[in-house]
Structures are given as structure tokens and as C-alpha cells.
Design a protein around this motif. Structure first.
Motif, PDB file in Angstrom:
ATOM      1  N   GLY A   1       1.245   5.859  -7.224  1.00  0.00           N
ATOM      2  CA  GLY A   1       0.324   6.046  -8.276  1.00  0.00           C
ATOM      3  C   GLY A   1       0.121   7.578  -8.221  1.00  0.00           C
ATOM      4  O   GLY A   1       0.829   9.311  -8.359  1.00  0.00           O
TER       5      GLY A   1
ATOM      6  N   VAL B   1       0.774  -1.332  -0.114  1.00  0.00           N
ATOM      7  CA  VAL B   1       0.421  -0.173   0.374  1.00  0.00           C
ATOM      8  C   VAL B   1       0.938   1.416  -0.028  1.00  0.00           C
ATOM      9  O   VAL B   1       0.384   2.437  -0.752  1.00  0.00           O
ATOM     10  CB  VAL B   1      -0.801   0.109   1.391  1.00  0.00           C
TER      11      VAL B   1
ATOM     12  N   THR C   1       2.713   1.549  -3.667  1.00  0.00           N
ATOM     13  CA  THR C   1       1.489   1.510  -4.958  1.00  0.00           C
ATOM     14  C   THR C   1       0.720   2.654  -4.082  1.00  0.00           C
ATOM     15  O   THR C   1       0.808   4.166  -5.238  1.00  0.00           O
ATOM     16  CB  THR C   1       0.025   1.055  -4.533  1.00  0.00           C
ATOM     17  N   ARG C   2       0.709   3.609  -3.511  1.00  0.00           N
ATOM     18  CA  ARG C   2       0.223   4.954  -3.655  1.00  0.00           C
ATOM     19  C   ARG C   2       1.259   5.909  -3.389  1.00  0.00           C
ATOM     20  O   ARG C   2       1.095   7.189  -3.652  1.00  0.00           O
ATOM     21  CB  ARG C   2      -0.175   5.399  -1.631  1.00  0.00           C
TER      22      ARG C   2
END
Lengths: 290, 290
Positions: free
Chosen positions: B171, B164, B167-168
């Protein structure tokens, strides 16, 4: 996205009877849980698509910075539906649709060595934005998945396994390999050999992944996971080949893969497989299960 | 990649003393474990880079189909090193470098609305290949991470948390947002405001992520994780602003962020922070710890 949203989404599915659950009083796992439905098949698939859409709508609100999230929202819904996502309902179907949407966006990106837009493709954004949006969608899909732990049934090992399934199917060994070959970057053999390979890598392995993920999260045994994976592979290849211009010349292949797909489902004796079999055999669409 | 490879990679690091482990006989967790070293600082960072390279070399062999894996291998090493990866050694540094390499590749992709190659950038492949290779690198980085469970210390919750984080940071809310703003797609204010925002989103949040992931996997307490995250943010912003042409006009900002970074490290009393502090304060490079 907050966990509560995901939890409510999961619970939205779990009142339905699971593919892998024979005792209706046992709470069903959060995946493969809408294979049974009282609706006829077509509206069954449409209702899954509507649920995926509603979930993605909530997960990708158009918020600040709007220049980032507006294209992300739009391009997510601009990609045509893939039934690969529907094979795996709840925790991972938005992830699979998002990976597919990113691939679809980049596939239609006007690059300097393919400058003219493909016929029929409308570009709402300039290439810079479409490129970056695709780049944002991939990690977002995996973030949703990594955050999708339902506290009541927490099983992080299964989520990690599903992440590996999805990254492999959509990465260089799967979808990206298919896109390479579609561009004619390797010489694989005849035109039909290329179509078969591309459909295996793109539609085939994405559907295989969707079905396997559904089975993993739904608590299927290893042989059920592998059987559903093969079903997904063949069903995806049927769809892929049917979608090509040359499908008329590949009827034998299509029939062969249909047969192989249905044979896999036969091996899942005692499971209610009529609805997913309608992916390859629309004549089964009339079957209504209560 | 097989698990054995990852396991041997992890064990490669774990003989060293951990940042979070005060008792040297307690086995160290697989992250933030090379903060102490007998080498001077410069060769310390170089040795981490060499270890990351060796691991990526093994993980991305040039194998069949070569048209897919040769560009993947090349473009992974074509991206300049980011110290964000070095802040988080072992399980997730290859993932962070790969996400960075994909972003770097796509940032320099010749699109129809930015057709001329940027000065100084050599393109070994045509844009189609560079686009698809970047698309393959992103899921591959996350696959490595999802498969990186060391059976001896299995903690899938921590791996999911790190997924997480990554990806954060890479992204739409992190690096991609910075890339948007760098293209001037929004009006953020003065030129310097834009530089500060872009450096926060690109270098800052990637380093924040690297440091936080290291702390999470290394078993840091929540306040240590947040403190190292802030250290990484400021250290990354210092690097980002220093790397811009306009850095000469932003000395005050640079000094402010250096100060904030070092202040965060001060709060980690009793931890040996000299080596990571050298990321922002090269004068500390002379400090040699045994």
C-alpha cells in the motif's frame, strides 16, 4: 494506525443499543449498533456519515510523504458518500467506504481510451497520482479491518469472514464486474437489462455486503445475515437505478425492489428495523424511536 | 475458490521439511516449508514458481463473465515473477504474487499523462480493462488469503497478521510510495538516492514482507521473524538495484546489502539457510542439501 485509536473508535459506538441485542445491559457488539437512535432518520444517517468521516480523518492524516498521503486524504473524501458503508457501522464501515472511494477514483481516471474527463468531475491531481492513490486505498481499507480486533471481544474468524465479504463484493465478481458491464464490454441485452445488472453488481452487492458484514459482526444468526444481505441488495439496487438518467423508465423495477427490500425486513420480526427501512422508503423517515 | 482446493494446495507443501521444524516427524506448518529440497538451487526456485503458477491457474479459471476473468488470468501471468512470493510458500505466496501483478499492470497502464506505451511492453487489452483487472486482482489476492484457513491448523490471528503485513507492504507506505518516487513526484536527492529509496520500497519491502509472512505462518519466534524480514529487505534491494540500468554505478551498495542479508541469515544459527541465501549469493547455488 495504532490499535488504541481503533479501540476508542469502537467504544465510541458500543454505548448504543445494538440491532441484535435485546438486553440493553449486555454489552453490544461493535457493529449494527447505531440502528437505534433518538434522532429523526435524516440526521441519524447524517450522524453516521459524520462518524465515518471523523474516523477516516484520524486514520488518514496528511503526513510524510505528503505527495502520497495528501491525495489519499483528498480522494477518500472526494468520493460521494455511499449508504452501503452506513449499513455496517464501526469495524468495517471505513473499509467499505475506502473500497468505494478507490473504485470511484479509478472510474473517473482519464485513460488514453477515455481521454476526456467526464462532465462535472474535477481532477485535483494528475492521472498518475489518482491511479496510485486508488491502488493505495484498497489495501489500506483492508489493513484497517485486519487491525480492527477489539481485544475485549476478539473474534478473528468474524473479521476474516468480513474480509472475504468485502473483497468479493468489491472485486471481479462484484463491483469490478459491474464497472466492466457499464463500459459496454459485454452484450447483456437491452439498455435496461444492462442498467439492472450494473446496479446489482455495483450498488446492490456493495449494500448487500455492508448489511451482511454488519449482521456478521453484530452477532446475527445465519438467516438474519442472509435476510439483511438481501435487504441490502434490493435497497442498493433501488438507489442505483434511481441514480441513473433512465430511472423514469424503470419505475416498475424500482417499486418491485422496494417491495422486496421491505419484505426482507418484515422477516426480521422483533428487530427494530424502521430506521434501516428508511433507506428505501423515505416516508418512514418521520418515525422516531426512543 | 473452494476451501478444499486450498487445503489440497497446503497439503501439497506440508510433506516437506519445514525451515522452522527440527523434528521431521512433527507435522510442518504450511509456510517456509520448502526451504529444504533435494534439487539444486536453480531448479528449486523454478519448482516453487511452477507450484505458484499451478495454484494460480486453478484459482483463476477463465470462467463467466469471460470479459472479466480472461484478462485477470492473462495479466496475472504477464507480470514477471517476483522472488518475494517464493520467500513465503503456501498460504500467502499467491496473494503476494497477485498484489505484485496488479501493481505491475497499473505501472504499465497508458494514462493521458504517460500516453506512450513503455518500450518492450505489449498491451493485450485496452487501458479500461487493464485498470479494472488490476482493481479486481488486489481484493482477490487478499480474499484467497482470508479464505486460506486450513481447518487442521486453524490460526486466524496469524492470517490476520499476514494480511496486515501484505496490505502495508503493497500500500501507500510500501510499494505505492516507491512507485510515486519512481515517477519523480518528490525530490529525494541524487539519482542514486532515488534508486535506493525506490528499490527499498518496491523490491525491498515486498521481499521483507514475503520472508516475514513465511516466518509468521511457519511458527517462527519474533526475533526470527524480524531477522528474516531484514534478510528479505536486503535481498530485495540487491535484486532491485541489480535490475536498474544504473546498477554498474552502485556496486558498493549491492555488496553492502548482500553482506547485510547474509549476516541476518548467520544469526539464524542451526536453521538451514543455504537455499534462501542463494537469492543474494548465487555462488551458493551449487550447494546441494539432501
Amino acid at each position: 494506525m495504532r490499535n488504541s485509536k481503533m479501540a476508542s473508535h469502537l467504544s465510541h459506538f458500543t454505548h448504543k443499543t445494538s440491532f441484535f441485542t435485546s438486553n440493553p445491559r449486555r454489552p453490544s457488539p461493535p457493529c449494527m449498533s447505531v440502528v437505534l437512535s433518538t434522532a429523526p432518520t435524516q440526521s441519524y444517517w447524517a450522524s453516521i456519515d459524520a462518524q465515518i468521516d471523523a474516523y477516516l480523518n484520524k486514520s488518514i492524516p496528511i503526513r510524510s510523504p505528503e505527495s502520497v498521503f495528501e491525495p489519499m486524504h483528498h480522494l477518500t473524501f472526494a468520493a460521494p458518500r455511499t449508504t452501503a458503508a452506513s449499513l455496517c457501522v464501526a469495524a468495517c464501515e471505513p473499509a467499505i467506504h475506502l473500497m468505494h472511494a478507490a473504485a470511484y477514483t479509478h472510474e473517473h481516471l482519464p485513460l488514453t481510451d477515455r481521454p476526456r474527463p467526464r462532465p462535472g468531475i474535477q481532477h485535483k491531481y494528475n492521472p498518475n497520482i489518482e491511479l496510485l492513490t486508488g491502488d493505495g486505498i484498497i489495501p489500506f481499507g483492508l489493513e484497517l479491518l485486519a487491525r480492527s480486533l477489539d481485544p475485549a471481544r476478539s473474534n478473528p474468524d468474524k473479521i476474516l469472514r468480513v474480509i472475504v465479504e468485502i473483497t468479493r463484493a468489491t472485486g471481479s465478481q462484484g463491483m469490478v464486474d459491474g464497472q466492466y458491464q457499464e463500459l459496454g464490454l459485454d452484450q447483456l441485452g437491452s439498455e435496461y437489462d444492462v442498467i439492472e445488472y450494473v446496479c446489482k453488481k455495483k450498488e446492490g452487492e456493495l449494500h448487500a455486503c455492508g448489511a451482511a458484514c454488519g449482521a456478521i459482526l453484530g452477532g446475527g444468526a445465519e438467516e438474519e445475515i442472509e435476510s439483511l444481505r438481501r435487504f441490502g441488495l434490493y435497497a442498493g439496487m433501488v438507489q442505483g437505478i434511481q441514480g441513473k438518467n433512465k430511472a423514469g423508465f424503470m419505475e416498475e423495477k424500482i417499486e418491485k425492489f422496494k417491495e422486496l427490500a421491505l419484505k426482507e425486513l418484515e422477516s426480521l420480526q422483533g428487530k427494530k428495523t424502521e430506521l434501516i427501512s428508511s433507506l428505501v422508503e423515505p416516508s418512514l423517515a418521520a418515525v422516531q424511536i426512543s
